[in-house]
Design a protein around this motif. Structure first.
Motif, PDB file in Angstrom:
ATOM      1  N   LEU A 137      45.540 -36.538  25.438  1.00 57.03           N
ATOM      2  CA  LEU A 137      45.530 -36.157  26.937  1.00 57.03           C
ATOM      3  C   LEU A 137      46.772 -35.388  27.348  1.00 57.03           C
ATOM      4  O   LEU A 137      46.749 -34.925  28.441  1.00 57.03           O
ATOM      5  CB  LEU A 137      45.271 -37.434  27.754  1.00 57.03           C
ATOM      6  CG  LEU A 137      44.319 -38.396  27.558  1.00 57.03           C
ATOM      7  CD1 LEU A 137      44.480 -39.522  28.456  1.00 57.03           C
ATOM      8  CD2 LEU A 137      43.029 -37.432  28.066  1.00 57.03           C
ATOM      9  N   ARG A 138      47.818 -35.284  26.234  1.00 58.63           N
ATOM     10  CA  ARG A 138      49.114 -34.586  26.748  1.00 58.63           C
ATOM     11  C   ARG A 138      48.499 -32.958  26.969  1.00 58.63           C
ATOM     12  O   ARG A 138      47.621 -32.546  26.647  1.00 58.63           O
ATOM     13  CB  ARG A 138      50.126 -34.606  25.454  1.00 58.63           C
ATOM     14  CG  ARG A 138      50.217 -35.952  25.516  1.00 58.63           C
ATOM     15  CD  ARG A 138      51.298 -36.270  24.397  1.00 58.63           C
ATOM     16  NE  ARG A 138      51.372 -37.661  24.215  1.00 58.63           N
ATOM     17  CZ  ARG A 138      52.197 -38.495  23.576  1.00 58.63           C
ATOM     18  NH1 ARG A 138      53.109 -37.715  22.448  1.00 58.63           N
ATOM     19  NH2 ARG A 138      52.557 -39.644  23.621  1.00 58.63           N
ATOM     20  N   GLN A 139      49.399 -32.531  27.772  1.00 59.97           N
ATOM     21  CA  GLN A 139      49.160 -30.972  28.582  1.00 59.97           C
ATOM     22  C   GLN A 139      49.891 -29.778  27.798  1.00 59.97           C
ATOM     23  O   GLN A 139      51.130 -30.305  27.692  1.00 59.97           O
ATOM     24  CB  GLN A 139      49.293 -30.983  30.044  1.00 59.97           C
ATOM     25  CG  GLN A 139      48.652 -32.202  30.815  1.00 59.97           C
ATOM     26  CD  GLN A 139      47.152 -31.867  30.874  1.00 59.97           C
ATOM     27  OE1 GLN A 139      46.822 -30.534  31.299  1.00 59.97           O
ATOM     28  NE2 GLN A 139      46.385 -32.708  30.467  1.00 59.97           N
ATOM     29  N   LYS A 140      49.384 -28.817  27.476  1.00 61.09           N
ATOM     30  CA  LYS A 140      50.191 -27.717  27.217  1.00 61.09           C
ATOM     31  C   LYS A 140      50.841 -26.755  27.951  1.00 61.09           C
ATOM     32  O   LYS A 140      50.030 -26.418  29.131  1.00 61.09           O
ATOM     33  CB  LYS A 140      49.291 -26.809  26.296  1.00 61.09           C
ATOM     34  CG  LYS A 140      48.691 -27.545  25.103  1.00 61.09           C
ATOM     35  CD  LYS A 140      49.860 -27.447  23.793  1.00 61.09           C
ATOM     36  CE  LYS A 140      49.981 -26.124  23.097  1.00 61.09           C
ATOM     37  NZ  LYS A 140      51.424 -26.397  22.123  1.00 61.09           N
ATOM     38  N   ILE A 141      51.735 -26.554  28.077  1.00 61.14           N
ATOM     39  CA  ILE A 141      52.610 -25.738  29.183  1.00 61.14           C
ATOM     40  C   ILE A 141      53.957 -25.019  28.496  1.00 61.14           C
ATOM     41  O   ILE A 141      54.100 -25.330  27.258  1.00 61.14           O
ATOM     42  CB  ILE A 141      53.404 -26.314  30.109  1.00 61.14           C
ATOM     43  CG1 ILE A 141      54.309 -27.537  29.705  1.00 61.14           C
ATOM     44  CG2 ILE A 141      52.208 -27.117  31.128  1.00 61.14           C
ATOM     45  CD1 ILE A 141      55.150 -28.013  30.961  1.00 61.14           C
TER      46      ILE A 141
END
Length: 183
Positions: free
Chosen positions: A161-165
């Motif tokens: 669920l971790r987000q790429k930024i």
């Protein structure tokens, strides 16, 4: 396997979550301790006493989540900075592997000498924190809402669920030029 099944984030009563409510330091500690205990021992079996949060304070100190004198008022609303500082120590650092490029100094409202700087950057780089806008603004001194806590804890517990930024340090912005004329 839903996040709710992990029983990490508790409601304010048996049938209410109160997403817009603020989280206290004690509630943040309880959450971090449950996350740590499930990771380390496969379960979170805490027996509450008086005050209700003392078992979590003791566990958090014993397991390096906080220091003994880090907080004086556990009933105070937790700031986003404090929450990040607590949560970053709930899991071992190898479980918070960097998936994002976040340059030092790139979070616009987190100064490099500020409290919990390392923890905040660790969580941004791991895709757990993403900021409140395109610039990655964190608003570290504001109280953290329970709805934000649920999203953040979901990313802590489930790496998929971790987000790429990507956050780059902004170039120095020129806000004006003064000319002094000498006659």
């Amino acid at each position: 396997d839903k996040i709710a099944d992990l029983d990490l984030v508790k409601g304010v009563s048996d049938d209410k979550f109160n997403p817009d409510g603020n989280m206290t330091v004690a509630a943040a500690l309880a959450l971090a301790c449950r996350l740590h205990s499930i990771y380390a021992e496969g379960e979170a079996d805490f027996v509450q006493g008086s005050p209700w949060y003392q078992v979590y304070v003791d566990y958090a100190v014993e397991n390096g989540i906080i220091t003994k004198t880090q907080f004086t008022n556990y009933n105070a609303n937790a700031t986003r900075r404090q929450f990040a500082g607590i949560l970053a120590h709930a899991l071992p650092e190898e479980e918070l592997e960097a998936i994002n490029e976040v340059e030092d100094g790139a979070i616009p409202d987190v100064a490099d000498s500020s409290e919990n700087y390392d923890e905040i950057y660790l969580l941004y780089r791991a895709g757990i924190l993403t900021g409140n806008d395109q610039k990655g603004t964190f608003t570290p001194e504001t109280s953290i809402k329970r709805s934000a806590v649920a999203a953040i804890v979901s990313r802590m517990a489930k790496a998929d669920l971790r987000q790429k930024i990507t956050l780059e340090k902004p170039a120095v912005e020129v806000t004006g030029i003064s000319l002094n004329r000498s006659s």
